[in-house]
Write a protein that holds these residues in place. Structure first.
Motif, PDB file in Angstrom:
ATOM      1  N   GLN A  94       0.825  -1.208   0.000  1.00 51.93           N
ATOM      2  CA  GLN A  94       0.000   0.000   0.000  1.00 51.93           C
ATOM      3  C   GLN A  94       0.856   1.253   0.000  1.00 51.93           C
ATOM      4  OE1 GLN A  94      -2.711  -0.306   3.291  1.00 51.93           O
ATOM      5  NE2 GLN A  94      -4.363  -1.092   1.996  1.00 51.93           N
ATOM      6  N   ASP A  95       1.956   1.255   0.718  1.00 50.97           N
ATOM      7  CA  ASP A  95       2.827   2.424   0.753  1.00 50.97           C
ATOM      8  C   ASP A  95       3.439   2.690  -0.617  1.00 50.97           C
ATOM      9  OD1 ASP A  95       2.306   2.767   3.428  1.00 50.97           O
ATOM     10  OD2 ASP A  95       4.056   1.586   4.067  1.00 50.97           O
ATOM     11  N   SER A  96       3.936   1.634  -1.260  1.00 55.26           N
ATOM     12  CA  SER A  96       4.534   1.839  -2.586  1.00 55.26           C
ATOM     13  C   SER A  96       3.470   2.249  -3.600  1.00 55.26           C
ATOM     14  CB  SER A  96       5.276   0.584  -3.048  1.00 55.26           C
ATOM     15  OG  SER A  96       4.351  -0.476  -3.251  1.00 55.26           O
ATOM     16  N   GLN A  97       2.253   1.677  -3.465  1.00 56.19           N
ATOM     17  CA  GLN A  97       1.177   2.065  -4.375  1.00 56.19           C
ATOM     18  C   GLN A  97       0.760   3.518  -4.131  1.00 56.19           C
ATOM     19  OE1 GLN A  97       0.268   0.287  -6.895  1.00 56.19           O
ATOM     20  NE2 GLN A  97       1.420  -1.513  -6.286  1.00 56.19           N
ATOM     21  N   ALA A  98       0.750   3.942  -2.878  1.00 55.02           N
ATOM     22  CA  ALA A  98       0.416   5.339  -2.574  1.00 55.02           C
ATOM     23  C   ALA A  98       1.467   6.267  -3.161  1.00 55.02           C
ATOM     24  CB  ALA A  98       0.311   5.532  -1.065  1.00 55.02           C
ATOM     25  N   ASN A  99       2.735   5.885  -3.086  1.00 56.16           N
ATOM     26  CA  ASN A  99       3.795   6.694  -3.696  1.00 56.16           C
ATOM     27  C   ASN A  99       3.635   6.748  -5.212  1.00 56.16           C
ATOM     28  OD1 ASN A  99       4.934   7.215  -1.222  1.00 56.16           O
ATOM     29  ND2 ASN A  99       6.364   5.489  -1.323  1.00 56.16           N
ATOM     30  N   SER A 100       3.276   5.622  -5.805  1.00 58.47           N
ATOM     31  CA  SER A 100       3.062   5.593  -7.257  1.00 58.47           C
ATOM     32  C   SER A 100       1.889   6.481  -7.659  1.00 58.47           C
ATOM     33  CB  SER A 100       2.817   4.158  -7.728  1.00 58.47           C
ATOM     34  OG  SER A 100       3.940   3.354  -7.510  1.00 58.47           O
ATOM     35  N   ILE A 101       0.836   6.438  -6.853  1.00 59.22           N
ATOM     36  CA  ILE A 101      -0.333   7.276  -7.146  1.00 59.22           C
ATOM     37  C   ILE A 101       0.032   8.746  -7.029  1.00 59.22           C
ATOM     38  CG2 ILE A 101      -2.600   7.963  -6.263  1.00 59.22           C
ATOM     39  CD1 ILE A 101      -3.075   4.979  -5.627  1.00 59.22           C
ATOM     40  N   ASP A 102       0.793   9.115  -6.010  1.00 57.50           N
ATOM     41  CA  ASP A 102       1.234  10.510  -5.862  1.00 57.50           C
ATOM     42  C   ASP A 102       2.092  10.943  -7.045  1.00 57.50           C
ATOM     43  OD1 ASP A 102      -0.100  10.766  -3.485  1.00 57.50           O
ATOM     44  OD2 ASP A 102       1.670  10.329  -2.248  1.00 57.50           O
ATOM     45  N   ARG A 103       3.002  10.060  -7.468  1.00 53.71           N
ATOM     46  CA  ARG A 103       3.864  10.378  -8.608  1.00 53.71           C
ATOM     47  C   ARG A 103       3.035  10.561  -9.884  1.00 53.71           C
ATOM     48  NH1 ARG A 103       6.766   5.961  -8.849  1.00 53.71           N
ATOM     49  NH2 ARG A 103       5.829   5.181 -10.753  1.00 53.71           N
ATOM     50  N   LEU A 104       2.062   9.667 -10.093  1.00 51.52           N
ATOM     51  CA  LEU A 104       1.196   9.786 -11.273  1.00 51.52           C
ATOM     52  C   LEU A 104       0.342  11.044 -11.201  1.00 51.52           C
ATOM     53  CD1 LEU A 104       0.047   6.101 -11.766  1.00 51.52           C
ATOM     54  CD2 LEU A 104       1.559   7.428 -13.238  1.00 51.52           C
ATOM     55  N   ASP A 105      -0.095  11.406 -10.005  1.00 52.45           N
ATOM     56  CA  ASP A 105      -0.890  12.626  -9.845  1.00 52.45           C
ATOM     57  C   ASP A 105      -0.063  13.855 -10.211  1.00 52.45           C
ATOM     58  OD1 ASP A 105      -3.162  14.118  -9.160  1.00 52.45           O
ATOM     59  OD2 ASP A 105      -2.374  14.481  -7.135  1.00 52.45           O
ATOM     60  N   LYS A 106       1.196  13.871  -9.779  1.00 52.20           N
ATOM     61  CA  LYS A 106       2.076  14.995 -10.132  1.00 52.20           C
ATOM     62  C   LYS A 106       2.318  15.044 -11.631  1.00 52.20           C
ATOM     63  CE  LYS A 106       4.401  15.134  -5.667  1.00 52.20           C
ATOM     64  NZ  LYS A 106       5.621  14.854  -4.930  1.00 52.20           N
ATOM     65  N   ARG A 107       2.534  13.870 -12.238  1.00 51.23           N
ATOM     66  CA  ARG A 107       2.750  13.838 -13.687  1.00 51.23           C
ATOM     67  C   ARG A 107       1.508  14.317 -14.439  1.00 51.23           C
ATOM     68  NH1 ARG A 107       4.776   8.166 -15.531  1.00 51.23           N
ATOM     69  NH2 ARG A 107       4.519   9.199 -17.540  1.00 51.23           N
ATOM     70  N   LEU A 108       0.324  13.917 -13.958  1.00 50.22           N
ATOM     71  CA  LEU A 108      -0.920  14.339 -14.596  1.00 50.22           C
ATOM     72  C   LEU A 108      -1.102  15.847 -14.468  1.00 50.22           C
ATOM     73  CD1 LEU A 108      -3.522  13.508 -16.020  1.00 50.22           C
ATOM     74  CD2 LEU A 108      -4.552  13.208 -13.770  1.00 50.22           C
ATOM     75  N   ALA A 164       1.302  18.065 -14.187  1.00 51.35           N
ATOM     76  CA  ALA A 164       2.260  18.688 -15.110  1.00 51.35           C
ATOM     77  C   ALA A 164       1.774  18.575 -16.549  1.00 51.35           C
ATOM     78  CB  ALA A 164       3.631  18.034 -14.956  1.00 51.35           C
ATOM     79  N   ALA A 165       1.186  17.446 -16.900  1.00 57.24           N
ATOM     80  CA  ALA A 165       0.668  17.276 -18.263  1.00 57.24           C
ATOM     81  C   ALA A 165      -0.492  18.234 -18.530  1.00 57.24           C
ATOM     82  CB  ALA A 165       0.230  15.835 -18.481  1.00 57.24           C
ATOM     83  N   GLU A 166      -1.345  18.443 -17.535  1.00 60.88           N
ATOM     84  CA  GLU A 166      -2.454  19.385 -17.702  1.00 60.88           C
ATOM     85  C   GLU A 166      -1.936  20.811 -17.888  1.00 60.88           C
ATOM     86  OE1 GLU A 166      -4.805  18.729 -14.215  1.00 60.88           O
ATOM     87  OE2 GLU A 166      -5.920  17.062 -15.120  1.00 60.88           O
ATOM     88  N   VAL A 167      -0.904  21.171 -17.140  1.00 62.73           N
ATOM     89  CA  VAL A 167      -0.315  22.511 -17.292  1.00 62.73           C
ATOM     90  C   VAL A 167       0.256  22.666 -18.704  1.00 62.73           C
ATOM     91  CG1 VAL A 167       1.583  23.988 -16.516  1.00 62.73           C
ATOM     92  CG2 VAL A 167       0.116  22.867 -14.841  1.00 62.73           C
ATOM     93  N   SER A 168       0.960  21.644 -19.173  1.00 62.58           N
ATOM     94  CA  SER A 168       1.529  21.694 -20.522  1.00 62.58           C
ATOM     95  C   SER A 168       0.420  21.780 -21.559  1.00 62.58           C
ATOM     96  CB  SER A 168       2.392  20.461 -20.784  1.00 62.58           C
ATOM     97  OG  SER A 168       3.480  20.430 -19.905  1.00 62.58           O
ATOM     98  N   LEU A 169      -0.661  21.044 -21.347  1.00 58.21           N
ATOM     99  CA  LEU A 169      -1.776  21.074 -22.291  1.00 58.21           C
ATOM    100  C   LEU A 169      -2.402  22.459 -22.334  1.00 58.21           C
ATOM    101  CD1 LEU A 169      -3.453  19.352 -24.202  1.00 58.21           C
ATOM    102  CD2 LEU A 169      -4.948  18.817 -22.278  1.00 58.21           C
ATOM    103  N   ARG A 170      -2.533  23.094 -21.180  1.00 60.39           N
ATOM    104  CA  ARG A 170      -3.078  24.463 -21.163  1.00 60.39           C
ATOM    105  C   ARG A 170      -2.158  25.422 -21.905  1.00 60.39           C
ATOM    106  NH1 ARG A 170      -4.186  23.607 -15.290  1.00 60.39           N
ATOM    107  NH2 ARG A 170      -6.257  22.717 -15.211  1.00 60.39           N
TER     108      ARG A 170
END
Length: 132
Positions: free
Chosen positions: A40-54, A56-62
């Motif tokens: 669960q801890d590693s999955q939570a870290n992965s989710i946080d990392r994906l959230d940050k990437r998303l 950043a992608a939204e900012v780039s898209l804007r």
């Protein structure tokens, strides 16, 4: 006489299999629970990392959308400028044609030579001017 034991020391095979199966099931369930909690801890870290990437992608898209709007505005202005330049070019062409017509009209007019009285030299030049 031999006294019979008060408690018999006999095991039924089915009872032993069920007890070992139940104990093994509890151990397996505990190990699975531990692995789930550890992941669960590693999955939570992965989710946080994906959230940050998303994010950043939204900012780039804007930014890309903003650039697309700016580029479309510049393209529209360039098209309008090209149309205006075409109109200026047509106007200059018509003016050059008018100028050519004026030259054709004005060239055949002969120029008369100046009269002697018109050729008076100014007194500063030191030249002698003819009598008037």
């Amino acid at each position: 006489m031999v006294a019979t034991p008060k408690w018999r020391f006999e095991y039924n095979l089915n009872t032993l299999v069920i007890l070992f199966g139940f104990a093994g099931g509890l151990v397996a369930w505990g190990a699975t629970w531990e692995r789930v909690n550890a992941n669960q801890d590693s999955q939570a870290n992965s989710i946080d990392r994906l959230d940050k990437r998303l994010t950043a992608a939204e900012v780039s898209l804007r930014q890309i959308d903003n650039h697309e709007l700016r580029i479309s505005a510049v393209e529209k202005q360039a098209a309008e400028a090209a149309t205006s330049m075409k109109a200026v070019e047509n106007t200059l062409n018509s003016l050059s044609i008018d100028t050519r017509v004026m030259r054709e009209i004005l060239l055949p007019i002969p120029m008369k030579p100046p009269l002697c009285s018109e050729m008076i030299a100014p007194p500063v030049s030191g030249m002698i001017s003819p009598p008037v």
